[in-house]
Design a protein around this motif. Structure first.
Motif, PDB file in Angstrom:
ATOM      1  N   VAL B 146     124.238  42.781  36.725  1.00  0.00           N
ATOM      2  CA  VAL B 146     124.189  41.319  36.617  1.00  0.00           C
ATOM      3  C   VAL B 146     124.821  40.607  37.829  1.00  0.00           C
ATOM      4  N   PRO B 147     126.067  40.933  38.210  1.00  0.00           N
ATOM      5  CA  PRO B 147     126.618  40.223  39.384  1.00  0.00           C
ATOM      6  C   PRO B 147     125.805  40.483  40.660  1.00  0.00           C
ATOM      7  N   ARG B 148     125.243  41.708  40.797  1.00  0.00           N
ATOM      8  CA  ARG B 148     124.433  41.996  41.988  1.00  0.00           C
ATOM      9  C   ARG B 148     123.166  41.153  41.994  1.00  0.00           C
ATOM     10  N   VAL B 149     122.551  40.975  40.826  1.00  0.00           N
ATOM     11  CA  VAL B 149     121.350  40.138  40.752  1.00  0.00           C
ATOM     12  C   VAL B 149     121.710  38.702  41.124  1.00  0.00           C
ATOM     13  N   PHE B 150     122.823  38.214  40.581  1.00  0.00           N
ATOM     14  CA  PHE B 150     123.240  36.843  40.914  1.00  0.00           C
ATOM     15  C   PHE B 150     123.523  36.705  42.405  1.00  0.00           C
ATOM     16  N   ARG B 151     124.068  37.769  43.007  1.00  0.00           N
ATOM     17  CA  ARG B 151     124.389  37.700  44.424  1.00  0.00           C
ATOM     18  C   ARG B 151     123.126  37.726  45.282  1.00  0.00           C
ATOM     19  N   ASN B 152     122.098  38.437  44.801  1.00  0.00           N
ATOM     20  CA  ASN B 152     120.895  38.602  45.611  1.00  0.00           C
ATOM     21  C   ASN B 152     119.868  37.498  45.424  1.00  0.00           C
ATOM     22  N   LEU B 153     119.882  36.834  44.262  1.00  0.00           N
ATOM     23  CA  LEU B 153     118.882  35.786  44.000  1.00  0.00           C
ATOM     24  C   LEU B 153     119.339  34.465  44.626  1.00  0.00           C
ATOM     25  N   THR B 154     119.473  34.472  45.937  1.00  0.00           N
ATOM     26  CA  THR B 154     120.075  33.333  46.631  1.00  0.00           C
ATOM     27  C   THR B 154     119.420  31.986  46.311  1.00  0.00           C
ATOM     28  N   PRO B 155     118.090  31.868  46.263  1.00  0.00           N
ATOM     29  CA  PRO B 155     117.497  30.542  46.030  1.00  0.00           C
ATOM     30  C   PRO B 155     117.920  29.920  44.703  1.00  0.00           C
ATOM     31  N   ILE B 156     118.202  30.739  43.711  1.00  0.00           N
ATOM     32  CA  ILE B 156     118.567  30.196  42.403  1.00  0.00           C
ATOM     33  C   ILE B 156     120.075  30.106  42.235  1.00  0.00           C
TER      34      ILE B 156
END
Lengths: 303, 381
Positions: B146-156
């Motif tokens: 989850v934190p990695r997804v949040f870190r990688n989904l920069t536009p959102i």
């Protein structure tokens, strides 16, 4: 083709490291059904022991004739010391809880993981420390690809250790005791097997292999830091689950497959390196949900 | 025979009315504590201390939520930070300049708790039928994803920098107070106190309900619980979802109080393990214990470990112990939180698995004392 071969070699190198760590997870799980959370940090400790030994022996500046016996000594001593660490952890932290509710040893294992990480943090600090690569440099040119000779050595060392382990488990008396204990502890005890000693030996071998993995990691990446164990441990555990937890051959195969997956995702997709961990941990969840027995594992009954 | 007829009144005394229980002498410390907590921001003019208390509440809430999962249902959740992150990000995305959406805090407080609970169900539904130790690993993996997804989904999600400028709650103006929370810690303090009290009532009622007893039955023996007709998957799922929703509550509050969300604040080391240490230290399954554990760990982390190096330096210079000053103990102390957490987790499990303040029921279970049923049987005979 060249890029493909590069990624494949990279993946096999990483895979060799993951496989060596995964063996420890799978052996311990096979014999006492405990996810040894601290195993990732045992791997890091092994790498640091290797680094210290290299410093003591002064191998960075050793003449080539002394280098090969020196590296062998480093591997053997580091693996033995790390093995003793594993035995000590089992004796102090896991054995008293062998008959406790399942949650207790698992939480203790998380605690041990943090203790090891905490000690490394105190002694070595938060920064990355450089690690000498004592493997021969240069490339082997095959025409369609050029392969680092160091990488070949890494893969060969890992394969050698795995074959030795498999022979040990299949051929020796102690190996047979380990298999018997994993299958049915009470029956094994009735057959006169010393359970405590067998479990201690399992921890010794698993932790020793982790030390080899740690030193190889140092050679391959030429850096080491205290927090290495968490990520690499979780990836190696994924490899163990992927291959079928409790199955030694499965863990080795799983390690190589996971290593290849990581480097292919990282190499072939735009910004793939940021996502390769996400892919691996998703594989972990998927395997546990859809095929908890992994590639080669057997069904473990709920106890 | 006459002795036996004497027992029913004693049985009747076992269950006094709720109001009657409140007035009991043993509850007076709790009443005093409640009054002290209410008056604290008025008596203490030091805003930074109120601020610390307002943040400590987040951890109490998280520990209470994880206690439902680990303490009551006996499921080891090592990815609790994921739901905290989901709650925080759900609020931050829907109430900030990121997409210029500004939904009210009060709606989102419940909405993001609901979203977190939904993710709990989504993760739990396929995985809760797994063995307990596999569940720990699945949640650990989820907590890393989850934190990695949040870190990688920069536009959102704003990527590494996160989302800055998250909205603050607003209330109608009363008694000369504008109703804007802003950076004033006092309304935040009362808000988190209110949420915690609400949750305590909820947990207390749940614990004694059919569901609560089902959780504990599963914790003690899952096979036996299933045999008595408990739907173990649904029951575990409810614990999981409820725990996640607490985390979602806490996440919304945390994001708004901190003004920003960033992926680094939701790592395994920063949240999941810390909350687990709180629950294990205080006593799994004990509400009192968990609250004390949360406050203790928060105090150690945010005060002792930060102040101690300074104390050591002033002590060593005052005593003129030169070699100790040179050793630079301070930097070691600040780096010792991993070690402290590890020692607490392993030490408690090995030496005092019930925790510092175990629940009365758990204590009786562990000591194998007489059960209520035996008394009731005696009374009806």
């Amino acid at each position: 083709m060249r890029f493909f071969a590069d990624q494949l070699i990279l993946g096999l190198t990483d895979g060799a490291i993951f496989a060596l760590v995964a063996l420890g997870y799978t052996m311990v799980y096979g014999i006492i059904e405990l996810i040894n959370f601290a195993h990732g940090d045992i791997f890091t400790v092994g790498g640091f022991i290797g680094l210290t030994l290299i410093g003591i022996l002064g191998l960075q500046h050793a003449p080539p004739a002394l280098l090969i016996p020196g590296v062998i000594v480093v591997f053997l001593v580091a693996m033995s010391l790390n093995g003793l660490l594993g035995v000590a952890i089992e004796r102090v932290a896991y054995r008293p809880l062998r008959n406790a509710p399942r949650l207790a040893p698992l939480i203790t294992a998380v605690g041990i993981s943090f203790i090891l990480e905490g000690i490394l943090f105190l002694l070595k600090g938060p920064n990355q420390i450089s690690y000498p690569n004592l493997l021969p440099g240069g490339n082997l040119n095959l025409g369609f690809a050029s392969i680092g000779i160091g990488n070949i050595f890494i893969i060969l060392i890992a394969l050698g250790l795995m074959i030795a382990l498999n022979q040990f488990i299949q051929r020796t008396r102690i190996g047979r005791a380990m298999r018997a204990t994993a299958q049915d502890r009470d029956a094994a005890r009735l057959m006169g097997i010393n359970i405590n000693r067998t479990i201690a030996i399992t921890f010794f071998i698993g932790s020793g292999l982790a030390a080899a993995g740690g030193i190889i990691y140092g050679f391959a990446y030429q850096t080491i830091d205290f927090s290495l164990g968490f990520r690499n441990g979780l990836i190696a555990f994924t490899a163990a689950v992927f291959g079928g937890i409790g199955n030694v051959v499965g863990a080795a195969i799983g390690g190589f497959i996971i290593g290849i997956i990581i480097d292919f995702v990282g190499g072939y997709f735009q910004g793939g390196q940021q996502w390769s961990d996400v892919v691996v941990f998703s594989i972990l969840i998927m395997v546990l949900v859809f095929r908890p027995t992994g590639l080669l594992g057997m069904r473990v009954p709920e106890k | 025979m006459s002795q036996r007829t004497g027992t029913p009144p004693a049985v009747g005394n076992r269950k006094p009315s709720r109001l009657g229980r409140l007035g009991r002498a043993q509850n007076i410390p709790y009443l005093l504590l409640g009054i002290a907590l209410l008056l604290f921001p008025i008596l203490d003019s030091n805003r930074s201390q109120i601020d610390v208390a307002a943040f400590a509440g987040v951890w109490v809430l998280l520990a209470l939520g994880l206690n439902i999962v680990v303490g009551y249902a006996g499921l080891l959740d090592l990815g609790y930070a994921a739901f905290f992150a989901i709650g925080s990000y759900a609020f931050a995305i829907l109430a900030s300049g990121q997409f210029n959406i500004h939904i009210s805090f009060w709606i989102l407080l419940f909405a993001s708790a609901f979203i977190a609970a939904m993710f709990g169900v989504l993760l739990g539904a396929p995985t809760l039928r797994l063995r307990g130790d596999y569940l720990a690993i699945v949640t650990l993996g989820f907590g890393e994803i989850v934190p990695r997804v949040f870190r990688n989904l920069t536009p959102i999600t704003g990527g590494v920098n996160g989302i800055v400028g998250v909205d603050q709650p607003k209330l109608p103006a009363v008694f000369g107070w504008s109703g804007n929370f802003g950076f004033n810690p006092i309304p935040y303090y009362y808000l988190i106190l209110g949420v915690i009290v609400l949750c305590l009532f909820l947990i207390n009622n749940l614990r004694n309900s059919r569901l609560g007893r089902a959780w504990m039955a599963i914790r003690e023996d899952e096979v036996a619980a299933a045999a008595t007709g408990i739907n173990t998957v649904t029951t575990k799922l409810l614990a999981f979802a409820l725990g996640a929703s607490f985390s979602g509550f806490a996440g919304t509050y945390y994001a708004s109080k901190l003004f920003i969300v960033s992926p680094e604040s939701f790592s395994f080391q920063a949240v999941s393990v810390v909350v687990l240490v709180m629950v294990v230290l205080g006593g799994m399954g004990s509400m009192r214990g968990v609250i004390v554990g949360a406050l203790l760990i928060y105090f150690i982390q945010s005060y002792v470990l930060i102040q101690l190096p300074g104390w050591i330096v002033s002590a060593t210079t005052a005593l003129n112990i030169d070699f100790l000053t040179k050793l630079d103990i301070g930097s070691y102390v600040q780096r010792s939180n991993f070690l402290i957490f590890g020692i607490i987790l392993a030490g408690i499990m090995l030496l005092r698995p019930q925790g510092l303040l175990p629940s009365a029921q758990r204590k009786v279970e562990l000591e194998g004392g007489t059960s209520d049923e035996a008394v009731a049987d005696l009374g009806s005979a």
